[in-house]
Design an enzyme around this catalytic site. Sequence first.
Site, PDB file in Angstrom:
ATOM      1  N   ARG A  74       0.832  -1.205   0.000  1.00  0.00           N
ATOM      2  CA  ARG A  74       0.000   0.000   0.000  1.00  0.00           C
ATOM      3  C   ARG A  74       0.867   1.255   0.000  1.00  0.00           C
ATOM      4  O   ARG A  74       0.534   2.250  -0.643  1.00  0.00           O
ATOM      5  CB  ARG A  74      -0.958  -0.014   1.192  1.00  0.00           C
ATOM      6  CG  ARG A  74      -1.999   1.086   1.140  1.00  0.00           C
ATOM      7  CD  ARG A  74      -3.086   0.921   2.176  1.00  0.00           C
ATOM      8  NE  ARG A  74      -2.588   1.111   3.531  1.00  0.00           N
ATOM      9  CZ  ARG A  74      -3.309   0.943   4.630  1.00  0.00           C
ATOM     10  NH1 ARG A  74      -4.581   0.569   4.546  1.00  0.00           N
ATOM     11  NH2 ARG A  74      -2.796   1.133   5.822  1.00  0.00           N
ATOM     12  N   LYS A  99      -2.586   6.920   1.070  1.00  0.00           N
ATOM     13  CA  LYS A  99      -2.356   7.324   2.454  1.00  0.00           C
ATOM     14  C   LYS A  99      -1.318   8.439   2.415  1.00  0.00           C
ATOM     15  O   LYS A  99      -0.128   8.210   2.602  1.00  0.00           O
ATOM     16  CB  LYS A  99      -1.897   6.115   3.270  1.00  0.00           C
ATOM     17  CG  LYS A  99      -2.348   6.176   4.699  1.00  0.00           C
ATOM     18  CD  LYS A  99      -2.236   4.821   5.367  1.00  0.00           C
ATOM     19  CE  LYS A  99      -2.144   4.944   6.868  1.00  0.00           C
ATOM     20  NZ  LYS A  99      -3.238   5.650   7.518  1.00  0.00           N
TER      21      LYS A  99
HETATM   22  N1  PMP Z   1      -9.203   5.099   7.060  1.00  0.00           N
HETATM   23  C1  PMP Z   1      -8.302   6.053   7.289  1.00  0.00           C
HETATM   24  C2  PMP Z   1      -8.571   7.429   6.817  1.00  0.00           C
HETATM   25  C3  PMP Z   1      -7.117   5.739   7.968  1.00  0.00           C
HETATM   26  O1  PMP Z   1      -6.194   6.679   8.188  1.00  0.00           O
HETATM   27  C4  PMP Z   1      -6.895   4.413   8.400  1.00  0.00           C
HETATM   28  C5  PMP Z   1      -5.613   4.031   9.085  1.00  0.00           C
HETATM   29  N2  PMP Z   1      -5.473   4.615  10.350  1.00  0.00           N
HETATM   30  C6  PMP Z   1      -7.885   3.453   8.169  1.00  0.00           C
HETATM   31  C7  PMP Z   1      -9.024   3.839   7.462  1.00  0.00           C
HETATM   32  C8  PMP Z   1      -7.711   2.033   8.599  1.00  0.00           C
HETATM   33  O2  PMP Z   1      -6.764   1.370   7.778  1.00  0.00           O
HETATM   34  P1  PMP Z   1      -5.880   0.184   8.323  1.00  0.00           P
HETATM   35  O3  PMP Z   1      -6.821  -0.877   8.764  1.00  0.00           O
HETATM   36  O4  PMP Z   1      -5.072  -0.238   7.156  1.00  0.00           O
HETATM   37  O5  PMP Z   1      -5.069   0.708   9.451  1.00  0.00           O
END
Ligand code: PMP
Length: 285
Positions: free
Chosen positions: A52, A151
């Site tokens: 990612r 991200k």
């Molecule tokens: N949505 C957003 C906007 C995030 O920043 C995150 C991570 N903190 C998530 C969803 C969750 O993603 P992950 O399960 O990969 O941590």
Amino acid sequence: MAPKVWLNGELVERERALVSVFDHGLLYGDGVFEGIRSYGGRVFRLEKHVRRLFDSANGIRLTIPLAPQAVGEAVVATLQANGMKDAYIRVVVTRGEGTLGLDPNRCPKPNLFIITDRIELYPRELYENGLEIITASTMRNHPNAVNPRLKSLNYLNNILAKIEAIDAGTLEAVMLNHLGYVAECTGDNLFIVRDGRLFTPPIAAGILEGITRDEILDIARRGNIEIREENLTRQDLYVADECFLTGTAAEVVPVVGIDKRTIGSGKPGPVTKRLAEEFHRRTRG
Ligand code: PMP
């Protein structure tokens, strides 16, 4: 032992882990990151996080100066150098030092750093009793602006929604997309349960493709829980039997109230508990 930060190939002491004020990551939020977790010394879904990170970098035309495998190895090395077993790991790649203009071509060398820290969790009682949240008026980014799948280091949108949550006396806020459908929370993905089925917004709703989200979908699939990835409105949330949030740091957090509407019985529901328990087994088992 002073904590060590991995910075461009070296493990340096925290106080010496510095980047320039001319770094475009700071000046423009020009960069990408990952939040990863380790359990008992094992990094959870490391390959997915690294992938990612590279996908996010690709989206902003940023070339990470290491191969994916080397980034993974650096994560593990940082963890070991800090003697940490249960940690939150932040991997950041910035555009690097440049001139004051926007042009990323003036930034010849990206900065890559890895921080390991203690996990900052919601209070334990929230996992037992559930969280109350609100809907923010700040919209999630339009997919044709900075796509929420990236991200990126620019989280200002989510920060504005988080401020709304805090002002309302809550810890999280639901963000809607430009069409008015539910996207996700400021730092977590969102799920609801209705009549035994699991619903979550599709990636096309403009969300981060959460790694915890993927894990929960996999657990549900194997557990013969019907899954629907479809657009949801606020009303769908209000009339849900259960609601929960997922994220690397938060894991699975039950939601029992949204915009002052009680969700289901007002207590964490059975499907949420079942999914959370299996997630717990996968991470600690
Ligand atoms: N949505 C957003 C906007 C995030 O920043 C995150 C991570 N903190 C998530 C969803 C969750 O993603 P992950 O399960 O990969 O941590």
